[in-house]
Design a protein around this motif. Structure first.
Motif, short mmCIF file in Angstrom:
data_model
loop_
_atom_site.label_atom_id
_atom_site.label_comp_id
_atom_site.label_asym_id
_atom_site.label_seq_id
_atom_site.Cartn_x
_atom_site.Cartn_y
_atom_site.Cartn_z
N ALA A 1 0.53 -11.27 1.12
CA ALA A 1 1.41 -11.21 0.78
C ALA A 1 3.55 -10.69 1.47
N THR B 1 5.72 -5.56 2.87
CA THR B 1 4.86 -6.98 2.59
C THR B 1 3.66 -5.75 2.61
N GLY B 2 2.84 -5.99 0.92
CA GLY B 2 1.60 -5.49 0.82
C GLY B 2 0.67 -5.10 1.80
N TYR C 1 6.58 -9.55 0.41
CA TYR C 1 7.74 -9.73 -0.21
C TYR C 1 8.83 -9.44 0.08
N ARG C 2 9.23 -9.14 0.74
CA ARG C 2 11.06 -9.47 1.20
C ARG C 2 11.24 -9.09 2.72
#
Length: 306
Positions: free
Chosen positions: A281, A234-235, A283-284
Motif C-alpha cells: 500500500a 507506505t504500509g 499512502y502518500r
C-alpha cells in the motif's frame, strides 16, 4: 579590470576576558558585490565589522583593505574610502536633514554637490528642510545611509540597516542597497540576522556562528545546497527499502517516511507499479525540498534564536 577582494581578514580574533567573540575569521569580500554577513544575534557580526572599521582592536589576526594590510599608520587613510552605518545613526535633532549632512560634509572634506546627490539617492530630497527630530525611524535610517554615502566611498559597511523598520521601509532600504554596486561602484557589506533579507539583496554571503565563519561563497552556491527529494509513506517500509535498494535507488528513513532522490516521472510511475505488483500500500507520495532556511539552521544551529 581584474576582480579583487576589498576586504580580507586572516585569523581575525577578538576576545573579551575569557570570552572569544570572534574566532580566526577568514573573510573575503569581492569588489563590486553586496556581501551579506549573516548570523544569529550575538554571533559576532557587529564585533567583526567594528574591528574592520578600527572601532575595536583585534586580539589577533590581520585585516587587509583595498589590497593593503591595515596598520596604525595607514588606518585613517584607508578608512577615508570607507563609509559605515553601525548601530543607530547619529544626528542633531534640532537641525534639518540637509544641515546635518553639510556638517558631516565639512568634516569629511566632500564637495557641496554630494549633499544633493546623497539626498536624491536615499529619497529624502523633499524632506531636506525638515528637522530630523520630526523624521520617522525609516527616514532617520535613510539619513544615516546618506551620511555614510558622502564622498562616495569605495566600500560601505552597514550593520543591521533594516532594524526597526516597517515592511515598506525594509523594502526601500533593500532596493537602495542593491543598486549601489551597479550604479555607483560601491561594494557593500551588510549584516543581518534575517536570512530573507540577505537572500533578497546580496550576491555573496558569509555565515557566522558563535564567532566562527561556517560558510562563505556566492548566494547562488548556497541555494544549490537545497536538494529536492521524494517522500513515500507506505504500509510496509522494510519491504519497500529492500525493493528500492534492489532497483539501485538510495533511500533513507525519516520518521514515517522513506526519502529517495528526485526521479523522472517515468521512473516514479514504474516504482508505483512495482509497489502495486507487490501488494504494498502506498499512502502518500510527495516532493520535498530542503529550503534555504533549513540550510541556514543547519549551519547556525537550530537552538539559535533567529
Amino acid at each position: 579590470m581584474v576582480s579583487r577582494n576589498l576586504i580580507e581578514t586572516d585569523n581575525l580574533t577578538k576576545q573579551y576576558g575569557k570570552i572569544r567573540c570572534v574566532n580566526a575569521l577568514h573573510m573575503r569580500v569581492p569588489q563590486g558585490t553586496v556581501y551579506g554577513f549573516l548570523g544569529p544575534n550575538g554571533a559576532g557580526k557587529s564585533t567583526t565589522l567594528k574591528m574592520i572599521l578600527g572601532l575595536a582592536r583585534p586580539t589577533a589576526g590581520s585585516i587587509t583593505l583595498f589590497g593593503i594590510p591595515v596598520k596604525d599608520k595607514n588606518r585613517i587613510r584607508l578608512l577615508a574610502d570607507t563609509g559605515s552605518l553601525i548601530e543607530s545613526p547619529s544626528y542633531y535633532g534640532h537641525l534639518t536633514g540637509e544641515e546635518n549632512l553639510h556638517i558631516l560634509r565639512t568634516l569629511k572634506g566632500c564637495p557641496k554637490k554630494d549633499v544633493d546627490e546623497v539626498l536624491r539617492i536615499v529619497r529624502l530630497s523633499e524632506a531636506r528642510k525638515k528637522k530630523v527630530s520630526h523624521y520617522s525611524l525609516g527616514m532617520k535610517q535613510r539619513l544615516g545611509l546618506a551620511s555614510a554615502l558622502l564622498g562616495f566611498p569605495k566600500l560601505l559597511i552597514l550593520d543591521e540597516p533594516t532594524n526597526g523598520l516597517d515592511p515598506a521601509g525594509i523594502q526601500e532600504m533593500r532596493e537602495l542597497i542593491r543598486t549601489l554596486p551597479s550604479d555607483y561602484g560601491i561594494t557593500v557589506v551588510v549584516s543581518s540576522h534575517l536570512l530573507s533579507e540577505i537572500d533578497q539583496m546580496a550576491d555573496h554571503v558569509g555565515i557566522i556562528r558563535k564567532g566562527e565563519l561556517v560558510y562563505q561563497d556566492t548566494l547562488e552556491a548556497l541555494h544549490s545546497h537545497a536538494r529536492q527529494q521524494i517522500a513515500l509513506r507506505t504500509g510496509q517500509p522494510a519491504s519497500v527499502i529492500s525493493l528500492l535498494r534492489r532497483e539501485g535507488i538510495e533511500v533513507e528513513k525519516e520518521e514515517d517516511y522513506l526519502l529517495i532522490p528526485m526521479l523522472e516521472d517515468a521512473q516514479i510511475a514504474r516504482l508505483c507499479r512495482l509497489l502495486l505488483e507487490q501488494n504494498i500500500a502506498l499512502y502518500r507520495i510527495e516532493k520535498r525540498e530542503k529550503s534555504l532556511e533549513d540550510i541556514f539552521l543547519s549551519l547556525t544551529g537550530k537552538e539559535s534564536s533567529l
